[in-house]
Design an enzyme around this catalytic site. Structure first.
Site, PDB file in Angstrom:
ATOM      1  CD  GLU A 363      -3.020  -0.780   2.370  1.00  0.00           C
ATOM      2  OE1 GLU A 363      -3.169   0.376   2.847  1.00  0.00           O
ATOM      3  OE2 GLU A 363      -3.608  -1.780   2.801  1.00  0.00           O
ATOM      4  CG  ASN A 364       3.200   4.861  -1.459  1.00  0.00           C
ATOM      5  OD1 ASN A 364       3.654   5.267  -2.528  1.00  0.00           O
ATOM      6  ND2 ASN A 364       3.229   5.603  -0.365  1.00  0.00           N
TER       7      ASN A 364
END
Length: 463
Positions: A363-364
Site C-alpha cells: 500500500e502507498n
C-alpha cells in the site's frame, strides 16, 4: 544511479474485500465487524454495496489487465468462507474466490491474497474476538482451508493486514477502545495466528511464500534532545518493530518489553507458543507506507496531540513515552496527512538492514476528492505527483542495495474509506457513485491510470 526498474519487478495494485465487494449478505456470507461497527458519520457510504466489486470483478480485472499490472493484492472475506467464523464452510464463498483467482490468471495477473483485512467475523467478536485464544484456532482452520482450496494456483500470501494499526487505532478501525492489557494480549494472539499461517503455508503449498503486512511509518525524533530520541525509540518499537521482530525473529524486543513492563502489562504466553515463535518465519515482508511520524517526549500533563494531524493523533497515545509533533519540514495533503517521499527510502533501508528479507510495498497512495468532468475525464495530477515522488525513492532504495521486489499501491479502484466514505478516493479507476447515491457505479480510467500504465510498460517515467 539506475534509471529503470528491474524487468522482473512486480508492479501491482491493491484492494481489500470489505471496502470494495459490497454484497455483504450475498451467497451465504456472514456479518463481519466492519458490517456492524458504529460509524461516526451515518451520512457516509458504508460497506453494504461498497463499489460492487463482488459482482463486477471480471470488469475490474479486465481493466487491471489493461493497466498492465503483474500482481493484484486483494483480501478474502473470512465471513464469506465461514459465516460464523468457524464450523461449516460456505461453498459459495469458496467458489466465488476460486472464480476470481481463475479470472486473474486468465488475464496474466498473479494473485497475492491477504488472509484477513480488518473484517473479523462478528460471530467471533461476540465470543471475545482476538482477546479469546479460540479465535487463533478459528483463524488457523480458516487459513488452512484457503491454502488447501487455492494453493494449487496461488503461491504468494499475506497474513493479517496492519495488526499494529488495528490495535493502535482501535476506535477508528474497530469502532471501540480496547484497554491496554487486553490490547497487547490481542497483539500476542494476532502474532501467534500469523505464525501458524507461516507454518501451514509452507507445509501445504509447494513453493508457497508468505509474509506479514504491517503499516510501517518510521518515527523521527522532533529534536536532537536525548529525551526526544528516547521517545522515538519507544514509539518505533511499539508502532513498528514489535510486530516485525515477532514475525521475523520470533521474540519480543527489549524496548517493547520495557514499555509493557512500565505499563503493568503482562502477556499470557502458552508453552506451545515458544516453539512456534522460534520455528515459523516469513519469506518476505509486505509493507504499507503512507508517511512518517514525528514525536517528542511529553510532559506528564497537557495536550498529547500538540496540534498534529488527526492521522497522527489517532496513532500516538500513551502518556509518558511519546507524543506527536508537527514536523515543519513536511508538506500536508488536503486530508492533513504529511507527505514524505524520502522517508519511504529511509524506511525501506531501515527495514532491510534490520530484517534482510525481500520487501514488497503493498500500500502507498494518495486519498483525494477526485471529480468526474462533463467530458468523462478524471484529472488527478496530485496523485501522479505523489506516486512519482515515492516511486522515485523506491528506485533510489533499490540502487542503495535494498531488495525491493515490487510496488502495489493503494488502490486499484476507488473504494470506501474506512472512516470517510467514498469522498476520499485512492484508485486508478474512478467509480461513479457518492455517499448518498450508489448510481450505476460506472468505471472511468483516471489520468493516473494512463500514467501508471506507461510506467509499467517502460519501467521508468519521462518528465
Amino acid at each position: 544511479m539506475t534509471s529503470k526498474f528491474p524487468t522482473d519487478f512486480l508492479w501491482g495494485a491493491s484492494i481489500s474485500a470489505h471496502q470494495t465487494e459490497g454484497a455483504y449478505l450475498a451467497d451465504g456470507k456472514g456479518l463481519s465487524v466492519q458490517d456492524t461497527r458504529p460509524r461516526d458519520n451515518n451520512e457516509i457510504a458504508d460497506f453494504t454495496v461498497a463499489v460492487d466489486h463482488y459482482h463486477r470483478y471480471k470488469e475490474d480485472i479486465a481493466l487491471l489487465a489493461e493497466l498492465g499490472i503483474k500482481v493484484f493484492r486483494f483480501s478474502i472475506a473470512w465471513s464469506r468462507i465461514y459465516p460464523e467464523g468457524r464450523g461449516s464452510v460456505n461453498q459459495k464463498g469458496l467458489d466465488h474466490y476460486s472464480a476470481v483467482i481463475d479470472e486473474l490468471l486468465k488475464q496474466g495477473i498473479q494473485p497475492f491474497i491477504t488472509l484477513n483485512h480488518f473484517d473479523l467475523p462478528q460471530a467471533l467478536e461476540d465470543q471475545g474476538g482476538w482477546t479469546n485464544r479460540s479465535t487463533v484456532e478459528a483463524f488457523e482452520i480458516y487459513a488452512k482451508t484457503l491454502f488447501n482450496a487455492y494453493g494449487d494456483r496461488v503461491t504468494h500470501w499475506l497474513t493479517i493486514n496492519e495488526p499494529n494499526i488495528m490495535l493502535l487505532v482501535d476506535r477508528k478501525i474497530l469502532g471501540k477502545t480496547i484497554p491496554l492489557p487486553e490490547k497487547y494480549q490481542q497483539f500476542h494472539h494476532l502474532m501467534i495466528a500469523e505464525k501458524l499461517a507461516f507454518k501451514h503455508c509452507h507445509e501445504l503449498i509447494p513453493n508457497g511464500k508468505i509474509g506479514p503486512v504491517p503499516n510501517i511509518s518510521l518515527v523521527y525524533a522532533a529534536t536532537s534532545k536525548p529525551e526526544d530520541n528516547q521517545a522515538a525509540l519507544y514509539f518505533n518499537s511499539v508502532r513498528n518493530w514489535a510486530y516485525l521482530d515477532f514475525a521475523c525473529f520470533g521474540r519480543y524486543n527489549t524496548v517493547f518489553q520495557d514499555y509493557l513492563n512500565q505499563n503493568g502489562v503482562k502477556i499470557a504466553v502458552l508453552p506451545e507458543d515458544q516453539a512456534l515463535m522460534a520455528s515459523a518465519f516469513p519469506d518476505f515482508i509486505a509493507m504499507n507506507f503512507y508517511t512518517t511520524v514525528t514525536v517528542e517526549q511529553p510532559a506528564m500533563d497537557g495536550d498529547m496531540t500538540n496540534g498534529i494531524s488527526d492521522q497522527q493523533s489517532e496513532d500516538i497515545m500513551e502518556r509518558g513515552f511519546y507524543k506527536g509533533f508537527t514536523n515543519p519540514y513536511l508538506k500536508k495533503n488536503a486530508f492533513n496527512w504529511t507527505i514524505d517521499p524520502l522517508g519511504l527510502k529511509t524506511t525501506l533501508q531501515t527495514l532491510y538492514d534490520r530484517y534482510h528479507l525481500p520487501i514488497l510495498i503493498t500500500e502507498n497512495g494518495l486519498g483525494a476528492e477526485d471529480h468526474l468532468e462533463e467530458n468523462g475525464a478524471v484529472h488527478d495530477p496530485y496523485r501522479i505527483d505523489y506516486l512519482q515522488q515515492h516511486i522515485q525513492q523506491c528506485l533510489a532504495a533499490i540502487d542503495s542495495g535494498v531488495e525491493l521486489i515490487g510496488y502495489s499501491p493503494w488502490s486499484a479502484i476507488d473504494l470506501i474509506s474506512v472512516h470517510e466514505g467514498i469522498k476520499k478516493r485512492y484508485g486508478f479507476i474512478y467509480v461513479d457513485r457518492n455517499d448518498a447515491d450508489e448510481k450505476e457505479q460506472k468505471r472511468v480510467k483516471k489520468d493516473s491510470f494512463y500514467w501508471y500504465q506507461k510506467l509499467i510498460e517502460n519501467g521508468h517515467w519521462e518528465g
